[in-house]
Motif scaffolding. Structure first.
Motif, PDB file in Angstrom:
ATOM      1  N   LEU A   1       1.715  52.531 -14.484  1.00 48.70           N
ATOM      2  CA  LEU A   1       3.124  52.885 -14.342  1.00 48.70           C
ATOM      3  C   LEU A   1       3.306  54.122 -13.467  1.00 48.70           C
ATOM      4  O   LEU A   1       4.283  54.218 -12.710  1.00 48.70           O
TER       5      LEU A   1
ATOM      6  N   GLY B   1       8.188  48.657 -11.311  1.00 52.92           N
ATOM      7  CA  GLY B   1       7.180  48.288 -12.291  1.00 52.92           C
ATOM      8  C   GLY B   1       5.897  47.844 -11.626  1.00 52.92           C
ATOM      9  O   GLY B   1       5.713  47.997 -10.410  1.00 52.92           O
TER      10      GLY B   1
ATOM     11  N   GLU C   1       8.333  47.735 -21.429  1.00 56.57           N
ATOM     12  CA  GLU C   1       9.218  48.610 -20.653  1.00 56.57           C
ATOM     13  C   GLU C   1       9.112  50.026 -21.198  1.00 56.57           C
ATOM     14  O   GLU C   1       9.206  50.247 -22.412  1.00 56.57           O
TER      15      GLU C   1
END
Length: 266
Positions: free
Chosen positions: A190, A200, A213
């Motif tokens: 990330l 992403g 997420e």
């Protein structure tokens, strides 16, 4: 063979490990027959050159799988190959024309809804993350023993008609250092996406399929075809979904009605 064809915008596969005994080739061949897509990303460790250098293993079923993957490209699907650490030799062909398949070290994928994802295998973080017992496990003989036990477990379950169940995944989930390693790997991926100004990342490498997420970024790991038998799918409306094929095929077989076929993915 399952009589179904799902149509997706994009499919990501990695860590198939053709050329190794750990590859669940039966499930892979079923999955490759189950879909069509506009773009297919092969996110590393597709052919396990490293394993074959130790002990050559290449049955006809692995040739069949490779042929089917190439057939996607010949039939109009854009196929992008991002080599991993087990097929690192192919990095010598990066950006070299090799027929209908593009070979890239890393690439960026834009979803239908405009999000941009860094696509990479993930082994470039090894030098930073490899420390502790789990790192040694996944990188050495211990992991090969675990995969061997996993293969025996699959054979027993297949013979007894039991549902698919991965011993390796269960073992790794109960090792605290494994979970710590996965968290650090996810954070490194990330961070790379954030530094590149992207939304992403899509990767493989650690054989742990998930979509998470965090802090406005999306981490997608497409898993593998040794333990989880999984893939990432972008549907035709731009959503990204995780497919665990062994579980999905069981549900589809159970829900199929004679003469009705299967509903296509959105």
């Amino acid at each position: 063979m399952l009589a179904m064809v799902n149509r997706y915008r994009t499919v990501w596969l990695s860590d198939i490990h053709l050329g190794s005994r750990g590859c669940r080739i039966d499930l892979l061949l079923e999955f490759l027959d189950s879909f069509e897509c506009e773009t297919l990303y092969l996110v590393g460790d597709i052919v396990d050159i490293e394993s074959m250098q130790r002990r050559f293993f290449w049955p006809s079923s692995h040739t069949e799988a490779l042929t089917r993957l190439l057939r996607f490209a010949h039939e109009g699907t854009r196929v992008v190959y991002v080599p991993g650490n087990h097929d690192a030799n192919l990095r010598n062909l990066i950006d070299v024309p090799v027929g209908p398949v593009e070979i890239r070290r890393e690439t960026i994928h834009k979803t239908l809804d405009g999000r941009r994802f860094l696509v990479l295998h993930g082994d470039r973080f090894d030098a930073v993350l490899r420390a502790g017992p789990f790192a040694r496990l996944i990188g050495g003989a211990g992991y090969r023993v675990l995969v061997g036990l996993n293969r025996l477990n699959h054979w027993i379950n297949d013979q007894m008609g039991r549902p698919y169940w991965s011993l390796a995944n269960v073992v790794k989930s109960r090792i605290s250092s494994a979970n710590q390693y996965i968290e650090r790997f996810r954070a490194a991926c990330l961070k790379a996406a954030a530094e590149a100004g992207l939304d992403g990342v899509v990767c493989g490498h650690i054989h742990r399929a998930e979509v998470v997420e965090k802090d406005g970024l999306v981490y997608c790991n497409d898993g593998d075809w040794v333990e989880s038998c999984s893939a990432l799918l972008e549907t035709r409306d731009g959503a990204i979904e995780l497919c665990h094929w062994a579980e999905q095929r069981t549900a589809q077989i159970g829900s199929r009605q004679p003469g009705t076929g299967y509903r296509e993915a959105a």
